[in-house]
Scaffold this active site. Structure first.
Site, mmCIF file in Angstrom:
data_model
loop_
_atom_site.group_PDB
_atom_site.id
_atom_site.type_symbol
_atom_site.label_atom_id
_atom_site.label_comp_id
_atom_site.label_asym_id
_atom_site.label_seq_id
_atom_site.Cartn_x
_atom_site.Cartn_y
_atom_site.Cartn_z
ATOM 1 N N ASP A 159 0.806 -1.213 -0.129
ATOM 2 C CA ASP A 159 0.072 0.092 -0.014
ATOM 3 C C ASP A 159 0.831 1.302 -0.047
ATOM 4 O O ASP A 159 0.796 2.347 -0.748
ATOM 5 C CB ASP A 159 -0.806 -0.079 1.110
ATOM 6 C CG ASP A 159 -1.584 1.244 1.408
ATOM 7 O OD1 ASP A 159 -2.659 1.582 0.619
ATOM 8 O OD2 ASP A 159 -1.382 1.887 2.212
ATOM 9 N N GLU A 218 -1.923 -5.557 -3.293
ATOM 10 C CA GLU A 218 -1.002 -4.701 -2.685
ATOM 11 C C GLU A 218 0.127 -5.593 -1.856
ATOM 12 O O GLU A 218 1.259 -5.281 -2.348
ATOM 13 C CB GLU A 218 -1.639 -3.920 -1.344
ATOM 14 C CG GLU A 218 -2.639 -2.941 -1.880
ATOM 15 C CD GLU A 218 -3.330 -2.300 -0.898
ATOM 16 O OE1 GLU A 218 -3.504 -1.170 -1.104
ATOM 17 O OE2 GLU A 218 -3.462 -2.634 0.144
#
Length: 237
Positions: A50, A122
């Site tokens: 992320d 992610e």
């Protein structure tokens, strides 16, 4: 271990340490059913991925749009990294097929759940980053997010100019710019509109577009350009 060859091809990455990619695919539900698996789930990698995704897009937006202010840059980044974007990309590379899920999670269509797909994607980015570095990760992101980036490019051409002009005119002259359509041409289904932006009785600029909004945006952009040119000329005196 799953055969991850096709996933590597979809990503355009050949891993040196394939265990990183495997780790990125392990959901917490699988760990709960396999307590002897020592490396845990993909949640830590999701955290890293992320952050990597955010900084890569922040850097790209910062350099691609030097005239756009922080608020709009933040909005653009949010569009790029939102769950819907991650899920679209994850589905495009068939990521759900490769997830390690617990039996219950798998039975409840966990391979298609947005949270599982976004989180795993992610984590996969983190795996690429750890295995190949930031440059390779950047290349993968820009290729897979091409559609989202094109959308941001389109949005950037249609927003901000009117608000920036209003801020400038109000700061300089304590006036609010207004817009009006002064002409249009072409067939009904394909008008070309001409708009002007003005303050009181002074016309600042004109612009054109295939919609009234586009014409007004064009006028605001032209007015901003004129202001910037005049400021540059004054600086050079």
């Amino acid at each position: 271990m799953l055969d991850l060859t096709e996933l590597e091809k979809s990503l355009g990455v050949k891993f040196e340490n394939l265990s990183l990619l495997e780790q990125a695919l392990i959901h917490t539900s699988w760990v709960n059913e396999n307590p002897n698996h020592l490396s845990g789930s993909n949640e830590r990698m999701e955290f890293l991925g992320d952050a990597v995704l955010g900084v890569i897009f922040a850097d790209r937006l910062y350099h691609d749009f030097p005239d756009i202010q922080e608020g709009d840059l933040t909005r653009f980044r949010s569009l790029l990294v939102r769950r819907e974007s991650l899920v679209r990309v994850a589905l495009g590379i068939n990521l759900g097929k490769y997830l390690y899920l617990g039996r219950g999670e798998d039975a409840s269509k966990g391979r298609f759940k947005p949270a599982n797909l976004a989180g795993a994607f992610e984590a996969v980015l983190a795996a690429i980053y750890l295995d190949k570095g930031i440059d390779a990760t950047r290349e993968v992101i820009f290729r897979l997010f091409k559609t989202e980036m094109e959308r941001v490019q389109t949005l950037s051409s249609n927003i901000d100019y009117k608000s920036r002009l209003q801020e400038l005119v109000q700061a300089q002259f304590q006036l609010t710019p207004r817009y009006r359509i002064i002409d249009f041409s072409g067939p009904e289904h394909n008008h070309l509109f001409i708009a002007e932006v003005y303050t009181e009785d002074k016309v600042l600029a004109e612009g054109s577009g295939r919609s009234k909004k586009e014409a007004e945006t064009s006028a605001a952009k032209e007015a901003l350009q004129q202001f910037e040119n005049s400021f540059t000329a004054e600086d050079n005196i």
